[in-house]
Write a protein that holds these residues in place. Structure first.
Motif, PDB file in Angstrom:
ATOM      1  N   MET A   3       0.848  -1.200   0.000  1.00  0.00           N
ATOM      2  CA  MET A   3       0.000   0.000   0.000  1.00  0.00           C
ATOM      3  C   MET A   3       0.882   1.248   0.000  1.00  0.00           C
ATOM      4  O   MET A   3       1.920   1.273   0.638  1.00  0.00           O
ATOM      5  N   LYS A   4       0.442   2.276  -0.715  1.00  0.00           N
ATOM      6  CA  LYS A   4       1.180   3.547  -0.740  1.00  0.00           C
ATOM      7  C   LYS A   4       0.878   4.333   0.540  1.00  0.00           C
ATOM      8  O   LYS A   4      -0.274   4.367   0.997  1.00  0.00           O
ATOM      9  N   PRO A   5       1.862   4.980   1.115  1.00  0.00           N
ATOM     10  CA  PRO A   5       1.608   5.857   2.273  1.00  0.00           C
ATOM     11  C   PRO A   5       0.659   6.990   1.863  1.00  0.00           C
ATOM     12  O   PRO A   5       0.606   7.365   0.688  1.00  0.00           O
ATOM     13  N   PHE A   6      -0.060   7.515   2.835  1.00  0.00           N
ATOM     14  CA  PHE A   6      -0.969   8.622   2.534  1.00  0.00           C
ATOM     15  C   PHE A   6      -1.109   9.500   3.767  1.00  0.00           C
ATOM     16  O   PHE A   6      -0.711   9.115   4.864  1.00  0.00           O
ATOM     17  N   SER A   7      -1.692  10.668   3.584  1.00  0.00           N
ATOM     18  CA  SER A   7      -1.987  11.526   4.732  1.00  0.00           C
ATOM     19  C   SER A   7      -3.436  11.971   4.654  1.00  0.00           C
ATOM     20  O   SER A   7      -4.050  11.936   3.583  1.00  0.00           O
ATOM     21  N   LEU A   8      -3.960  12.377   5.799  1.00  0.00           N
ATOM     22  CA  LEU A   8      -5.338  12.862   5.897  1.00  0.00           C
ATOM     23  C   LEU A   8      -5.290  14.185   6.634  1.00  0.00           C
ATOM     24  O   LEU A   8      -4.300  14.493   7.301  1.00  0.00           O
ATOM     25  N   ASN A   9      -6.398  14.921   6.559  1.00  0.00           N
ATOM     26  CA  ASN A   9      -6.488  16.143   7.358  1.00  0.00           C
ATOM     27  C   ASN A   9      -7.583  15.986   8.402  1.00  0.00           C
ATOM     28  O   ASN A   9      -8.712  15.625   8.068  1.00  0.00           O
ATOM     29  N   LEU A  10      -7.222  16.231   9.643  1.00  0.00           N
ATOM     30  CA  LEU A  10      -8.185  16.121  10.742  1.00  0.00           C
ATOM     31  C   LEU A  10      -8.435  17.507  11.328  1.00  0.00           C
ATOM     32  O   LEU A  10      -7.503  18.158  11.809  1.00  0.00           O
ATOM     33  N   ASN A  11      -9.674  17.953  11.263  1.00  0.00           N
ATOM     34  CA  ASN A  11     -10.051  19.229  11.872  1.00  0.00           C
ATOM     35  C   ASN A  11     -10.340  18.978  13.353  1.00  0.00           C
ATOM     36  O   ASN A  11     -11.316  18.314  13.698  1.00  0.00           O
ATOM     37  N   PHE A  12      -9.473  19.487  14.234  1.00  0.00           N
ATOM     38  CA  PHE A  12      -9.576  19.188  15.664  1.00  0.00           C
ATOM     39  C   PHE A  12     -10.882  19.704  16.269  1.00  0.00           C
ATOM     40  O   PHE A  12     -11.321  19.213  17.283  1.00  0.00           O
ATOM     41  N   LYS A  13     -11.448  20.743  15.673  1.00  0.00           N
ATOM     42  CA  LYS A  13     -12.643  21.337  16.264  1.00  0.00           C
ATOM     43  C   LYS A  13     -13.914  20.563  15.890  1.00  0.00           C
ATOM     44  O   LYS A  13     -14.737  20.257  16.736  1.00  0.00           O
ATOM     45  N   THR A  14     -14.012  20.233  14.596  1.00  0.00           N
ATOM     46  CA  THR A  14     -15.243  19.572  14.132  1.00  0.00           C
ATOM     47  C   THR A  14     -15.089  18.057  14.055  1.00  0.00           C
ATOM     48  O   THR A  14     -16.080  17.331  13.984  1.00  0.00           O
ATOM     49  N   GLY A  15     -13.845  17.583  14.008  1.00  0.00           N
ATOM     50  CA  GLY A  15     -13.612  16.147  13.837  1.00  0.00           C
ATOM     51  C   GLY A  15     -13.650  15.716  12.376  1.00  0.00           C
ATOM     52  O   GLY A  15     -13.472  14.544  12.080  1.00  0.00           O
ATOM     53  N   ASP A  16     -13.859  16.661  11.460  1.00  0.00           N
ATOM     54  CA  ASP A  16     -13.906  16.281  10.045  1.00  0.00           C
ATOM     55  C   ASP A  16     -12.578  15.668   9.635  1.00  0.00           C
ATOM     56  O   ASP A  16     -11.508  16.260   9.844  1.00  0.00           O
ATOM     57  N   LEU A  17     -12.666  14.490   9.028  1.00  0.00           N
ATOM     58  CA  LEU A  17     -11.493  13.766   8.555  1.00  0.00           C
ATOM     59  C   LEU A  17     -11.599  13.786   7.030  1.00  0.00           C
ATOM     60  O   LEU A  17     -12.575  13.274   6.473  1.00  0.00           O
ATOM     61  N   LEU A  18     -10.599  14.377   6.377  1.00  0.00           N
ATOM     62  CA  LEU A  18     -10.697  14.522   4.922  1.00  0.00           C
ATOM     63  C   LEU A  18      -9.458  13.979   4.217  1.00  0.00           C
ATOM     64  O   LEU A  18      -8.347  14.321   4.627  1.00  0.00           O
ATOM     65  N   PRO A  19      -9.552  13.165   3.180  1.00  0.00           N
ATOM     66  CA  PRO A  19     -10.828  12.592   2.750  1.00  0.00           C
ATOM     67  C   PRO A  19     -11.152  11.364   3.591  1.00  0.00           C
ATOM     68  O   PRO A  19     -10.251  10.683   4.050  1.00  0.00           O
TER      69      PRO A  19
END
Ligand code: M6P
Ligand code: ZN
Length: 191
Positions: A3-19
């Protein structure tokens, strides 16, 4: 396959994890019988079916060696005097652990073994809770804003809701004089 490494974005306030790949919404009707005050539950369900919590997951292989990533957002509220909470679960592979990281709001982690050993940990932004193998876990929002936390657990851990749907947790968190108090769950029975 590698599997290829990847990163995500986590909004600490809302918990939104993108993608993320999947968002699950749990309403009161999805948790029938899990709050102890069944009369209040019924009265609320006659009028509305409130969202209790939602969680977003990045779908990863359900295999040993991988990890699962999820953020959960429990809304503030109560059924009767019992605070909104997750269903709670043991792992299908019971010898697996989990880490919770508090991001926003405040609440409690309730943890127990099948035999009825019980512990609770207060969770605030920045709290990391380690749930060792064999402990069932449930999060409860005792604050007045959404309670948001991030979870990491082994790829093949899976979820076992059966026991908790039947007997619930050893203790439940209710509001007494404006404060959260842990009381014995009248429905808890030792196997
Ligand atoms: C966290 C993790 C998930 C879990 C979710 C909702 O994100 O522990 O594994 O599914 O909370 O909790 P529950 O499955 O108990 O409804
Ligand atoms: Zn878990």
């Amino acid at each position: 396959m590698l599997m290829k490494p990847f990163s995500l974005n986590l909004n600490f306030k809302t918990g939104d994890l993108l993608p993320h790949d999947r968002t699950n919404i749990r309403r009161l009707s999805d948790m029938k019988g899990m709050f102890y005050d069944s009369k209040s539950e019924q009265q609320i369900l006659e009028k509305e079916n409130p969202i209790i919590y939602s969680f977003s997951e990045k779908i990863l292989p359900e295999e040993n060696g991988h990890l699962q990533l999820a953020t959960t957002r429990i809304l503030p509220g109560k059924i009767g005097n019992e605070y909104y909470m997750t269903k709670g679960h043991y792992h299908k592979r019971p010898d697996t652990s989990e880490v919770y990281l508090g991001l926003e709001g405040e609440g409690w982690l309730l943890i127990q073994t099948e035999k009825g050993e019980f512990e609770s940990i207060q969770i605030r932004p920045g709290t990391i809770a380690y749930i060792p193998p064999y402990w069932g876990h449930r999060m409860v929002n005792t604050g007045s804003v959404p309670f948001v936390f991030f979870a990491v657990y082994p790829g093949d851990a899976g979820h076992n809701y059966g026991d908790i749907e039947r007997t619930g947790f050893v203790k439940i968190l209710v509001e007494r004089e404006g404060k959260p108090v842990l009381i014995d769950n009248p429905r808890w029975k030792k196997e």
